[in-house]
Motif scaffolding. Structure first.
Motif, PDB file in Angstrom:
ATOM      1  N   LEU A 175       0.821  -1.198   0.000  1.00  0.00           N
ATOM      2  CA  LEU A 175       0.000   0.000   0.000  1.00  0.00           C
ATOM      3  C   LEU A 175       0.856   1.249   0.000  1.00  0.00           C
ATOM      4  O   LEU A 175       1.919   1.300   0.619  1.00  0.00           O
ATOM      5  CB  LEU A 175      -0.909  -0.001   1.230  1.00  0.00           C
ATOM      6  N   ASP A 176       0.370   2.285  -0.700  1.00  0.00           N
ATOM      7  CA  ASP A 176       1.087   3.548  -0.692  1.00  0.00           C
ATOM      8  C   ASP A 176       0.478   4.475   0.361  1.00  0.00           C
ATOM      9  O   ASP A 176      -0.378   4.058   1.132  1.00  0.00           O
ATOM     10  CB  ASP A 176       1.048   4.187  -2.082  1.00  0.00           C
ATOM     11  N   GLY A 177       0.894   5.734   0.354  1.00  0.00           N
ATOM     12  CA  GLY A 177       0.527   6.693   1.392  1.00  0.00           C
ATOM     13  C   GLY A 177      -0.907   6.680   1.895  1.00  0.00           C
ATOM     14  O   GLY A 177      -1.190   6.205   2.994  1.00  0.00           O
ATOM     15  N   ASP A 178      -1.818   7.169   1.050  1.00  0.00           N
ATOM     16  CA  ASP A 178      -3.217   7.292   1.466  1.00  0.00           C
ATOM     17  C   ASP A 178      -3.797   5.954   1.872  1.00  0.00           C
ATOM     18  O   ASP A 178      -4.435   5.825   2.915  1.00  0.00           O
ATOM     19  CB  ASP A 178      -4.057   7.849   0.309  1.00  0.00           C
ATOM     20  N   ALA A 179      -3.548   4.948   1.015  1.00  0.00           N
ATOM     21  CA  ALA A 179      -4.109   3.632   1.274  1.00  0.00           C
ATOM     22  C   ALA A 179      -3.541   3.065   2.563  1.00  0.00           C
ATOM     23  O   ALA A 179      -4.244   2.424   3.345  1.00  0.00           O
ATOM     24  CB  ALA A 179      -3.825   2.702   0.106  1.00  0.00           C
ATOM     25  N   LYS A 180      -2.256   3.355   2.780  1.00  0.00           N
ATOM     26  CA  LYS A 180      -1.601   2.874   3.990  1.00  0.00           C
ATOM     27  C   LYS A 180      -2.307   3.467   5.218  1.00  0.00           C
ATOM     28  O   LYS A 180      -2.581   2.763   6.196  1.00  0.00           O
ATOM     29  CB  LYS A 180      -0.126   3.300   3.970  1.00  0.00           C
ATOM     30  N   ALA A 181      -2.604   4.734   5.121  1.00  0.00           N
ATOM     31  CA  ALA A 181      -3.282   5.410   6.236  1.00  0.00           C
ATOM     32  C   ALA A 181      -4.657   4.797   6.466  1.00  0.00           C
ATOM     33  O   ALA A 181      -5.069   4.535   7.599  1.00  0.00           O
ATOM     34  CB  ALA A 181      -3.402   6.898   5.936  1.00  0.00           C
ATOM     35  N   ARG A 182      -5.365   4.563   5.349  1.00  0.00           N
ATOM     36  CA  ARG A 182      -6.703   3.963   5.480  1.00  0.00           C
ATOM     37  C   ARG A 182      -6.582   2.578   6.111  1.00  0.00           C
ATOM     38  O   ARG A 182      -7.386   2.188   6.948  1.00  0.00           O
ATOM     39  CB  ARG A 182      -7.361   3.846   4.105  1.00  0.00           C
ATOM     40  N   PHE A 183      -5.559   1.862   5.690  1.00  0.00           N
ATOM     41  CA  PHE A 183      -5.326   0.521   6.221  1.00  0.00           C
ATOM     42  C   PHE A 183      -5.156   0.566   7.735  1.00  0.00           C
ATOM     43  O   PHE A 183      -5.819  -0.170   8.478  1.00  0.00           O
ATOM     44  CB  PHE A 183      -4.086  -0.079   5.557  1.00  0.00           C
ATOM     45  N   GLU A 184      -4.283   1.481   8.198  1.00  0.00           N
ATOM     46  CA  GLU A 184      -4.045   1.580   9.637  1.00  0.00           C
ATOM     47  C   GLU A 184      -5.343   1.905  10.370  1.00  0.00           C
ATOM     48  O   GLU A 184      -5.651   1.328  11.414  1.00  0.00           O
ATOM     49  CB  GLU A 184      -3.010   2.674   9.934  1.00  0.00           C
ATOM     50  N   ALA A 185      -6.122   2.815   9.791  1.00  0.00           N
ATOM     51  CA  ALA A 185      -7.378   3.220  10.430  1.00  0.00           C
ATOM     52  C   ALA A 185      -8.334   2.041  10.501  1.00  0.00           C
ATOM     53  O   ALA A 185      -9.002   1.826  11.528  1.00  0.00           O
ATOM     54  CB  ALA A 185      -8.006   4.369   9.646  1.00  0.00           C
ATOM     55  N   LEU A 186      -8.382   1.252   9.425  1.00  0.00           N
ATOM     56  CA  LEU A 186      -9.306   0.111   9.397  1.00  0.00           C
ATOM     57  C   LEU A 186      -8.892  -0.935  10.428  1.00  0.00           C
ATOM     58  O   LEU A 186      -9.739  -1.522  11.111  1.00  0.00           O
ATOM     59  CB  LEU A 186      -9.314  -0.511   7.994  1.00  0.00           C
ATOM     60  N   ARG A 210      -6.408  -7.823   9.285  1.00  0.00           N
ATOM     61  CA  ARG A 210      -5.375  -7.205   8.451  1.00  0.00           C
ATOM     62  C   ARG A 210      -5.596  -7.457   6.959  1.00  0.00           C
ATOM     63  O   ARG A 210      -5.482  -6.537   6.150  1.00  0.00           O
ATOM     64  CB  ARG A 210      -3.992  -7.704   8.866  1.00  0.00           C
ATOM     65  N   GLU A 211      -5.866  -8.701   6.566  1.00  0.00           N
ATOM     66  CA  GLU A 211      -6.095  -9.004   5.151  1.00  0.00           C
ATOM     67  C   GLU A 211      -7.287  -8.220   4.614  1.00  0.00           C
ATOM     68  O   GLU A 211      -7.243  -7.657   3.528  1.00  0.00           O
ATOM     69  CB  GLU A 211      -6.341 -10.505   4.950  1.00  0.00           C
ATOM     70  N   ASP A 212      -8.344  -8.225   5.391  1.00  0.00           N
ATOM     71  CA  ASP A 212      -9.554  -7.522   4.965  1.00  0.00           C
ATOM     72  C   ASP A 212      -9.296  -6.029   4.867  1.00  0.00           C
ATOM     73  O   ASP A 212      -9.709  -5.365   3.912  1.00  0.00           O
ATOM     74  CB  ASP A 212     -10.691  -7.797   5.953  1.00  0.00           C
ATOM     75  N   ALA A 213      -8.576  -5.510   5.858  1.00  0.00           N
ATOM     76  CA  ALA A 213      -8.276  -4.078   5.869  1.00  0.00           C
ATOM     77  C   ALA A 213      -7.467  -3.692   4.641  1.00  0.00           C
ATOM     78  O   ALA A 213      -7.686  -2.645   4.043  1.00  0.00           O
ATOM     79  CB  ALA A 213      -7.518  -3.716   7.140  1.00  0.00           C
ATOM     80  N   ALA A 265      -8.707  -0.989   2.062  1.00  0.00           N
ATOM     81  CA  ALA A 265      -7.927   0.241   1.946  1.00  0.00           C
ATOM     82  C   ALA A 265      -7.726   0.638   0.490  1.00  0.00           C
ATOM     83  O   ALA A 265      -7.535   1.812   0.180  1.00  0.00           O
ATOM     84  CB  ALA A 265      -6.573   0.065   2.627  1.00  0.00           C
ATOM     85  N   GLN A 266      -7.770  -0.341  -0.425  1.00  0.00           N
ATOM     86  CA  GLN A 266      -7.550  -0.035  -1.839  1.00  0.00           C
ATOM     87  C   GLN A 266      -8.850   0.226  -2.584  1.00  0.00           C
ATOM     88  O   GLN A 266      -8.849   0.449  -3.776  1.00  0.00           O
ATOM     89  CB  GLN A 266      -6.818  -1.210  -2.514  1.00  0.00           C
ATOM     90  N   ASP A 267      -9.936   0.148  -1.883  1.00  0.00           N
ATOM     91  CA  ASP A 267     -11.238   0.289  -2.533  1.00  0.00           C
ATOM     92  C   ASP A 267     -12.075   1.245  -1.695  1.00  0.00           C
ATOM     93  O   ASP A 267     -12.763   0.849  -0.764  1.00  0.00           O
ATOM     94  CB  ASP A 267     -11.894  -1.097  -2.618  1.00  0.00           C
ATOM     95  N   VAL A 268     -11.981   2.520  -2.040  1.00  0.00           N
ATOM     96  CA  VAL A 268     -12.578   3.549  -1.191  1.00  0.00           C
ATOM     97  C   VAL A 268     -14.082   3.352  -0.965  1.00  0.00           C
ATOM     98  O   VAL A 268     -14.545   3.395   0.177  1.00  0.00           O
ATOM     99  CB  VAL A 268     -12.278   4.957  -1.751  1.00  0.00           C
ATOM    100  N   PRO A 269     -14.870   3.112  -2.026  1.00  0.00           N
ATOM    101  CA  PRO A 269     -16.315   2.926  -1.774  1.00  0.00           C
ATOM    102  C   PRO A 269     -16.585   1.776  -0.807  1.00  0.00           C
ATOM    103  O   PRO A 269     -17.464   1.878   0.057  1.00  0.00           O
ATOM    104  CB  PRO A 269     -16.870   2.588  -3.164  1.00  0.00           C
ATOM    105  N   LEU A 270     -15.793   0.726  -0.951  1.00  0.00           N
ATOM    106  CA  LEU A 270     -15.978  -0.424  -0.073  1.00  0.00           C
ATOM    107  C   LEU A 270     -15.597  -0.069   1.366  1.00  0.00           C
ATOM    108  O   LEU A 270     -16.300  -0.451   2.317  1.00  0.00           O
ATOM    109  CB  LEU A 270     -15.105  -1.584  -0.576  1.00  0.00           C
ATOM    110  N   ALA A 271     -14.505   0.675   1.497  1.00  0.00           N
ATOM    111  CA  ALA A 271     -14.074   1.100   2.833  1.00  0.00           C
ATOM    112  C   ALA A 271     -15.145   1.968   3.473  1.00  0.00           C
ATOM    113  O   ALA A 271     -15.439   1.859   4.672  1.00  0.00           O
ATOM    114  CB  ALA A 271     -12.746   1.845   2.738  1.00  0.00           C
TER     115      ALA A 271
END
Length: 778
Positions: A599-610, A617-620, A624-630
RNA sequence: UGCCCUGUAGCUCAAUUGGCAGAGCGCCUGACUCUGGAUCAGGAGGUUUCUGGUUCGAAUCCAGCCAGGGCAGCCA
């Protein structure tokens, strides 16, 4: 015993359509060759597939020539293609031509221009190519893309009437020059080709449609249901559908499906390469029996039944592979084994003199045409007279001066049976000055003939022969594979120049693909029907060459050899078996990369938040790479859903359903509810998937779905007990095996119990109970 | 390095759609045999590309990796 017919994905599709009544039970396929070459084994496969599939479902098949290119097509090829279809035993519902649809196609094209979906581009080929972009870069729009409709219409009309030279204009569909699929970047619909007469339309048309613009529309005109083509056209399918949409063909309509083309070992089907072999004299013509053409196979003596059985055995899939030649040969032998009478022939004669058999004596005995284990075809003659005398021809290969270990044929001192006649003992080999064996002398052991007192004498082997006094001379053409390389198409692929590539390809030719010898066939063969096939014992299946064989100058083609365990032993001594020589596969070191690591910057941040929010972790990482899904996950969590469960549900099931079901909408509150039902074990994981599927296809009330489908989890031991008891009673064998230590059967037994207990049963608890039951009541 | 297709036995394909990984061909052994064929019986051969995840349970569902193939003709 019926062989189990392998089902394949195409049969499945047609079966589904038939069951669903998609086309009102109709099945119409088509065989769509371009008449620009002679049919080969690849065409044969397509023919069998298209006709066979339709037949299987009570449907029919059109033969339609895809004749949209006047430069390469000929009537002669069209006839050969139709001959191939009929030779294979198929009867087209209709014989049709794309060139008959030119008017219709043109009208549709005019409609597309009027609708703003097509335009005349007046650039040359080079400019068009440059603007197409590359596979990694988007293309750019043509300056003519937005030219007025009237202008396009006028130009198109002029193009059609031959007012413009080749290449001056083309008609293009207006789709998307930045489309990731390059076939969709404003594909060409018409090109000008005004000087070349079309083999059916003459000079009537100055413009010709391209494949994509002609094919799907032709299918639609004919009412084709299933349009099968090879794998490389899968990128054309979106365009196929786009054109149908554009001209307003509504479903249920023709659909395209792709299958893998057939690649046979030691064979090429490239038109260009086959042509090279013919033109430059590497083979005698298109019907050279070594050629993979229908004409070649036919001349060789292969029957359509064998070809069909072969195609059937190979099956269909979407994997581009390479079929073992052994499978093809098996099909040919299998077809001929029950059909070809046995006879004796010697391809490389060596004189055998029987020293104790009077030179003037000749006896004739009745020899069976068929071995004991073959049931002759109805009405076939069972025996033929077979003359025998003191001088015979035997096969050179059947005598060895210095026999290797395991030799079962002739050598000095050996006792061997002459097929259908006596056992002989070899006394002497006569050699010439060069040390070559020119004659073998032997003694007949009397009484060893059929019906004789010593008939059952045990010998090392049996050898074929032909009586020299009555033998009929014949030429034998012994064919082997045309190429020495398994994949001749690949040869020269990386060559720097065309000349090198050609040389590399020609270098794969097998210098021994044809051996012609002079020998003899037994007397009875003089009266055989020219198209009769025989098994010359111990040699293979043979038939007279339909072109060169004459009554007074017989020429036999070897259709296929017999399986030869001895030759195989020889060969395997030189080359170690494939399995043994296989190098310890250097496996790519696959360092475990988690999706989260990429994951890159933004996605990484979303991942941590999730993850912080409670998702796995796998689900997050997926979310994190699919904004509507998140966002959907977030909303559902806000609605009170269990985070861990919700994460899995959204990242896996919702994600899948979203792409499977068009227009699927998921309400966060519903998702939260489902997650909580699952988390509290009120429904099972499988139940949750059912509910989600219902929601995706329009359901709204979770509790109602659960109730309606009976998904409430039943964990009560008493309620589950009957299913356990039934399962144990129904599968005593498996139970015994389980108790004997085959614990993997627990999965099978659990499955059976789940099936009995019904949808709502708690599989986990059921498994526990089952294990206990299996452990206790030993 | 964009989009698409595909990874199950040496080869070609199955696996009742999440519940015991099988068949044909090839290979090996044996039986039978007047074809070193055919037939019959048996055998070997699998980390379902790999790594994670979900699940009582994964070849099958999710993610990623790796590998192979296709697509930039005014051919089809």
């Amino acid at each position: 015993m019926e062989p189990v017919r392998p089902s394949n994905f195409l049969e499945e599709i047609v079966a589904d359509d038939t069951a669903a009544g998609t086309y009102g039970g109709r099945v119409l396929t088509r065989f769509p060759p371009e008449p620009n070459g002679y049919p080969h084994i690849g065409h044969a496969m397509s023919i069998c597939l298209n006709f066979g599939l339709a037949q299987q479902f009570g449907g029919q098949t059109n033969l339609r020539y895809d004749d949209t290119n006047p430069e390469t097509e000929r009537e002669e090829y069209a006839r050969a293609l139709e001959d191939a279809v009929r030779w294979l035993g198929f009867d087209p519902a209709a014989v049709l031509y794309t060139s008959d649809y030119f008017e219709r196609l043109y009208d549709w094209a005019v409609q597309l221009v009027k609708d703003g979906k097509a335009y005349v581009d007046s650039q040359d080929g080079e400019a068009i190519r440059a603007q197409r972009g590359t596979v990694t870069e988007p293309g750019t729009n043509s300056p003519f893309r937005d030219r007025p409709v009237e202008e396009s219409l006028r130009l198109l009309d002029e193009m059609r009437r031959g007012l413009h030279p080749d290449g001056a204009h083309v008609l293009r569909a207006k789709i998307d020059m930045a489309h990731p699929n390059m076939k969709m970047r404003d594909p060409l619909m018409y090109r000008i080709r005004r000087g070349v007469p079309h083999y059916r339309r003459g000079l009537e048309w100055a413009i010709y449609p391209l494949y994509d613009w002609a094919h799907g529309q032709s299918d639609a005109i004919e009412g084709i249901t299933h349009s099968l083509c090879t794998l490389e056209f899968d990128v054309n399918r979106p365009l196929y559908d786009w054109y149908l949409d554009a001209i307003g063909i509504a479903a249920p309509r023709n659909r395209q499906y792709e299958f893998a083309r057939l690649n046979l070992d030691y064979t090429v089907t490239s038109k260009r390469k086959l042509l090279m072999l013919v033109n430059e004299g590497y083979v005698s013509g298109w019907d050279d029996p070594r050629m993979p053409t229908v004409a070649g196979m036919r001349r060789r003596g292969i029957r359509p039944e064998a070809l069909k059985a072969f195609v059937e055995a190979v099956g269909v899939s979407k994997v581009n592979g390479r079929v073992d030649l052994a499978l093809f040969e098996h099909a040919i032998r299998n077809d001929l084994n029950g059909l070809a009478p046995r006879a004796l022939a010697v391809t490389r004669p060596l004189k055998l003199t029987l020293t104790n058999y009077s030179p003037n004596q000749t006896e004739v005995r009745n020899a069976p045409y068929w071995p004991h284990d073959v049931t002759p075809p109805e009405g076939a003659p069972l025996t033929r007279p077979l003359p025998f005398s003191g001088t015979l021809w035997i096969e050179q290969d059947d005598f060895a001066l210095d026999p290797p270990k395991g030799w079962k044929r002739l050598s000095v001192g050996a006792e061997v049976r002459l097929r259908h006649a006596y056992v002989i003992r070899v006394d002497e080999a006569v050699t010439n000055g060069a040390g070559e064996v020119v004659e073998v002398k032997a003694t007949v052991l009397s009484g060893t003939e059929a019906g004789g007192p010593d008939e059952g004498r045990k010998v090392k082997g049996v050898v074929h022969w032909v009586d020299a006094l009555t033998a009929v001379p014949a030429r034998f053409r012994l064919y082997d594979r045309l190429f020495a390389a398994a994949a001749p198409e690949d040869a020269g692929r990386d060559a720097a120049t065309d000349a090198e590539a050609k040389a590399a390809f020609l270098g794969t030719l097998n210098p021994y693909s044809l051996t012609e010898t002079s020998g003899y066939v037994e007397a009875s063969l003089a009266f055989a029907a020219p198209d009769a096939r025989f098994q010359f014992e111990r040699l293979g299946f043979f038939g007279q060459d339909p072109v060169d064989s004459r009554e007074d100058a017989l020429v036999y083609n070897r259709i296929v050899t017999l399986k030869d365990g001895w030759a195989k032993r020889d060969a395997s001594a030189e080359t170690p078996t494939q399995g043994a020589s296989k190098p310890a596969a250097a496996k790519p070191s696959s360092t475990a990369v988690s999706a989260a690591d990429l994951l890159d910057g933004d996605a990484k941040a979303r991942f941590e938040a999730l993850v912080a929010a409670g998702a796995g972790r796998e689900d997050a990482a997926v979310l994190a790479q699919d904004v509507p899904l998140a966002e959907l996950f977030g909303a559902a969590q806000t609605a009170g859903g269990d985070a861990k469960t919700l994460g899995t549900l959204v990242a896996q099931d919702v994600r899948r359903l979203r792409s499977e079901t068009v227009g699927a909408v998921f309400v966060p509150a519903n998702l939260a509810h489902v997650a909580n039902l699952l988390a509290s074990r009120t429904i099972s994981p499988a139940g949750a998937r059912d509910v989600l599927a219902s929601l995706a296809s329009g359901g709204a009330n979770v509790d109602a779905i659960v109730a309606e489908h009976g998904l409430s989890l039943v964990s009560n031991d008493d309620a589950l007990a009957p299913a356990i008891a039934d399962t144990l009673a129904a599968h005593p064998d498996e139970v015994a095996r389980y108790r004997a230590g085959e614990t993997k059967l627990l999965g099978f037994l659990t499955g059976q119990a789940v099936r009995r207990a019904g949808k709502g049963a708690d599989a986990r608890r059921l498994g526990e109970l089952l294990r206990e039951a299996l452990a206790s009541s030993t």
